[in-house]
Design a protein around this motif. Sequence first.
Motif, PDB file in Angstrom:
ATOM      1  N   GLY A 137      39.608  -5.647   6.095  1.00  0.00           N
ATOM      2  CA  GLY A 137      39.005  -4.643   6.960  1.00  0.00           C
ATOM      3  C   GLY A 137      38.177  -3.602   6.234  1.00  0.00           C
ATOM      4  O   GLY A 137      37.825  -2.576   6.815  1.00  0.00           O
ATOM      5  N   ASP A 138      37.878  -3.844   4.945  1.00  0.00           N
ATOM      6  CA  ASP A 138      37.138  -2.871   4.124  1.00  0.00           C
ATOM      7  C   ASP A 138      37.834  -1.519   4.077  1.00  0.00           C
ATOM      8  O   ASP A 138      37.191  -0.469   4.002  1.00  0.00           O
ATOM      9  CB  ASP A 138      35.704  -2.694   4.649  1.00  0.00           C
ATOM     10  CG  ASP A 138      34.828  -3.896   4.341  1.00  0.00           C
ATOM     11  OD1 ASP A 138      35.081  -4.559   3.311  1.00  0.00           O
ATOM     12  OD2 ASP A 138      33.909  -4.169   5.125  1.00  0.00           O
ATOM     13  N   LEU A 139      39.163  -1.553   4.116  1.00  0.00           N
ATOM     14  CA  LEU A 139      39.945  -0.327   4.027  1.00  0.00           C
ATOM     15  C   LEU A 139      40.510  -0.193   2.620  1.00  0.00           C
ATOM     16  O   LEU A 139      40.969  -1.179   2.028  1.00  0.00           O
ATOM     17  CB  LEU A 139      41.096  -0.339   5.028  1.00  0.00           C
ATOM     18  CG  LEU A 139      40.724  -0.317   6.513  1.00  0.00           C
ATOM     19  CD1 LEU A 139      41.981  -0.462   7.365  1.00  0.00           C
ATOM     20  CD2 LEU A 139      39.985   0.972   6.879  1.00  0.00           C
ATOM     21  N   ASN A 140      40.485   1.010   2.092  1.00  0.00           N
ATOM     22  CA  ASN A 140      41.100   1.247   0.796  1.00  0.00           C
ATOM     23  C   ASN A 140      42.621   1.143   0.908  1.00  0.00           C
ATOM     24  O   ASN A 140      43.210   1.446   1.961  1.00  0.00           O
ATOM     25  CB  ASN A 140      40.709   2.614   0.249  1.00  0.00           C
ATOM     26  CG  ASN A 140      39.298   2.625  -0.315  1.00  0.00           C
ATOM     27  OD1 ASN A 140      38.862   1.637  -0.904  1.00  0.00           O
ATOM     28  ND2 ASN A 140      38.579   3.708  -0.112  1.00  0.00           N
ATOM     29  N   GLY A 141      43.256   0.737  -0.183  1.00  0.00           N
ATOM     30  CA  GLY A 141      44.688   0.456  -0.175  1.00  0.00           C
ATOM     31  C   GLY A 141      45.568   1.617   0.220  1.00  0.00           C
ATOM     32  O   GLY A 141      46.700   1.414   0.673  1.00  0.00           O
ATOM     33  N   VAL A 142      45.070   2.862   0.065  1.00  0.00           N
ATOM     34  CA  VAL A 142      45.901   4.028   0.372  1.00  0.00           C
ATOM     35  C   VAL A 142      46.325   4.043   1.839  1.00  0.00           C
ATOM     36  O   VAL A 142      47.400   4.563   2.186  1.00  0.00           O
ATOM     37  CB  VAL A 142      45.150   5.333   0.012  1.00  0.00           C
ATOM     38  CG1 VAL A 142      43.955   5.556   0.933  1.00  0.00           C
ATOM     39  CG2 VAL A 142      46.087   6.531   0.032  1.00  0.00           C
ATOM     40  N   ILE A 143      45.497   3.483   2.719  1.00  0.00           N
ATOM     41  CA  ILE A 143      45.811   3.477   4.153  1.00  0.00           C
ATOM     42  C   ILE A 143      47.096   2.698   4.412  1.00  0.00           C
ATOM     43  O   ILE A 143      47.845   2.997   5.358  1.00  0.00           O
ATOM     44  CB  ILE A 143      44.638   2.867   4.946  1.00  0.00           C
ATOM     45  CG1 ILE A 143      43.382   3.743   4.802  1.00  0.00           C
ATOM     46  CG2 ILE A 143      44.992   2.688   6.400  1.00  0.00           C
ATOM     47  CD1 ILE A 143      43.536   5.140   5.373  1.00  0.00           C
ATOM     48  N   VAL A 144      47.386   1.708   3.582  1.00  0.00           N
ATOM     49  CA  VAL A 144      48.609   0.920   3.711  1.00  0.00           C
ATOM     50  C   VAL A 144      49.687   1.421   2.754  1.00  0.00           C
ATOM     51  O   VAL A 144      50.859   1.558   3.115  1.00  0.00           O
ATOM     52  CB  VAL A 144      48.309  -0.575   3.427  1.00  0.00           C
ATOM     53  CG1 VAL A 144      49.596  -1.387   3.383  1.00  0.00           C
ATOM     54  CG2 VAL A 144      47.366  -1.127   4.479  1.00  0.00           C
ATOM     55  N   ALA A 145      49.303   1.719   1.504  1.00  0.00           N
ATOM     56  CA  ALA A 145      50.280   2.045   0.456  1.00  0.00           C
ATOM     57  C   ALA A 145      51.001   3.356   0.704  1.00  0.00           C
ATOM     58  O   ALA A 145      52.220   3.460   0.472  1.00  0.00           O
ATOM     59  CB  ALA A 145      49.586   2.073  -0.902  1.00  0.00           C
ATOM     60  N   LEU A 146      50.290   4.392   1.159  1.00  0.00           N
ATOM     61  CA  LEU A 146      50.946   5.694   1.356  1.00  0.00           C
ATOM     62  C   LEU A 146      51.995   5.635   2.462  1.00  0.00           C
ATOM     63  O   LEU A 146      53.144   6.057   2.235  1.00  0.00           O
ATOM     64  CB  LEU A 146      49.900   6.771   1.657  1.00  0.00           C
ATOM     65  CG  LEU A 146      50.474   8.165   1.921  1.00  0.00           C
ATOM     66  CD1 LEU A 146      51.214   8.697   0.706  1.00  0.00           C
ATOM     67  CD2 LEU A 146      49.363   9.137   2.345  1.00  0.00           C
ATOM     68  N   PRO A 147      51.671   5.138   3.677  1.00  0.00           N
ATOM     69  CA  PRO A 147      52.724   5.043   4.698  1.00  0.00           C
ATOM     70  C   PRO A 147      53.894   4.165   4.249  1.00  0.00           C
ATOM     71  O   PRO A 147      55.052   4.471   4.548  1.00  0.00           O
ATOM     72  CB  PRO A 147      52.004   4.425   5.900  1.00  0.00           C
ATOM     73  CG  PRO A 147      50.572   4.721   5.691  1.00  0.00           C
ATOM     74  CD  PRO A 147      50.364   4.701   4.211  1.00  0.00           C
ATOM     75  N   ALA A 148      53.599   3.086   3.514  1.00  0.00           N
ATOM     76  CA  ALA A 148      54.672   2.206   3.048  1.00  0.00           C
ATOM     77  C   ALA A 148      55.584   2.937   2.062  1.00  0.00           C
ATOM     78  O   ALA A 148      56.815   2.809   2.122  1.00  0.00           O
ATOM     79  CB  ALA A 148      54.076   0.959   2.388  1.00  0.00           C
TER      80      ALA A 148
END
Length: 471
Positions: A432-443
């Motif tokens: 989705g052209d999203l940087n990893g922080v969008i997934v990594a921080l909530p995780a």
Amino acid sequence: MQTTHLVILALYLLAMVGIALYYARSAKVGGGEDFLFAGRSLSSPVMIATLLVTWVGSGTIIGGANFAYTYGPVAGLVFFAGTPLGILVLLLAAGRIRRAARHTVPELLEARFGTGVRTVAAAVTTIAYLGLVASQFVGGGYVVALITPLTPTQGTLLVAAVVTLLTVTGGLFSVAYTDFVSAILILFSLFIAVPLVFAAVGGPGAYWDGLPEQAATATGGLSGLQLLGYFLPLFLLLLADQNLYQRLAAAKDERSARFSTLGMLVSSFFVFIPVVLLASAAAVLMPGINGDESVLRLASEGYLPAVLGGLLLAGAVAFVITTGSSFMLSAASNIAFDLFARFGGDRIGDRGTLIVQRTSVVAIALVAIGLGLYFPTVLDLQMYSYTIYGAAMTPAVFAVLFWRRATTAGAVAALVVGAAATVGWELAGAPGDLNGVIVALPAAVAALVGVSLLTKAPSAERESSGESAGA
């Protein structure tokens, strides 16, 4: 290539090497403590300069410039907004950080969560900082290639050699005082360059009218989630950046630490705003170039007078050298204090720790050069490194400061999940052209909270030790 640019760059590099050799020959660096904290004797002007220049490296003049060139001035300001917001939070904690005066952030975590967390945190920090060192080397290679007949790879090797020499000789003494000289050069060249470049564009009206269509919008054509993915890594890294914590610990006292942080806040605007304006103006003057080189090409392509262009290019090298040496020094402290000294190194004493730090600097340089060849742009490399550190470390650090219920198992889970999610997202090709922080921080936050609530609450004694570390 202009002879003027080459002469100015050579003079700057010679000055930096001279400062490094002076501190290498002096009696100031007596051991590992002096190497890392400069005897805790740095004055406020030097502190402000080293805080500012430590933070604004190739990620600003190259990676951040690429973002502003591609997505426009408004999105560029959003990208950089994490810095002043993060500094405001850091300002509230500056006195506590100076009072704690720990060698490393993992050591701070150990006081609350124990040895295991310190070891994991040291590994995460070292991996992230290797990427940040690599981004400085690659960024420096771009600059050197514009000024000299060297290729970008050869320029990267030259910059790596200079940064390693600066760091391995005088430690924070040489790093801090080269930062002071570099800060003056950087601020002066950026301040003068903006009106001259805008004159070349034709004025503010022509500048705005000439921007690419998407660059003239508030988000630069990015979705809100994509823009957040660029804002968060910078913000999260600053909140728990070991480099800045170590600089504040090197201040003469708590008052100096707070004043220096305030100075960093004010002076940061005199860097980020000019970089955004210059990079987005380059999109008008030179459409279709590599965005990493946007600010640099303004100098090398003749849009600025030769002397000023040379100063701006030397300032870009200054960004790279000072930030690279800072991250290299910080990563070496993790190896020396969190890993080597923790597992049997105490027997070698302070002088032995100094040898380990210097050896680690050389090893970090070699690994960072290899890593820099893997990523296609400085912006990609910095986003990856920022996210590994910010998503994994920041939740654990804030748990020490603000959440008594956090447990050792929860902290380990946050560190491992945050780092693993970042690496996994990168390997998956950033869906989705999203940087990893969008997934990594909530995780990472979910792992911290969930595992902490599922495990036994920490004892009152452990809570007390954690509070004293963050107090």
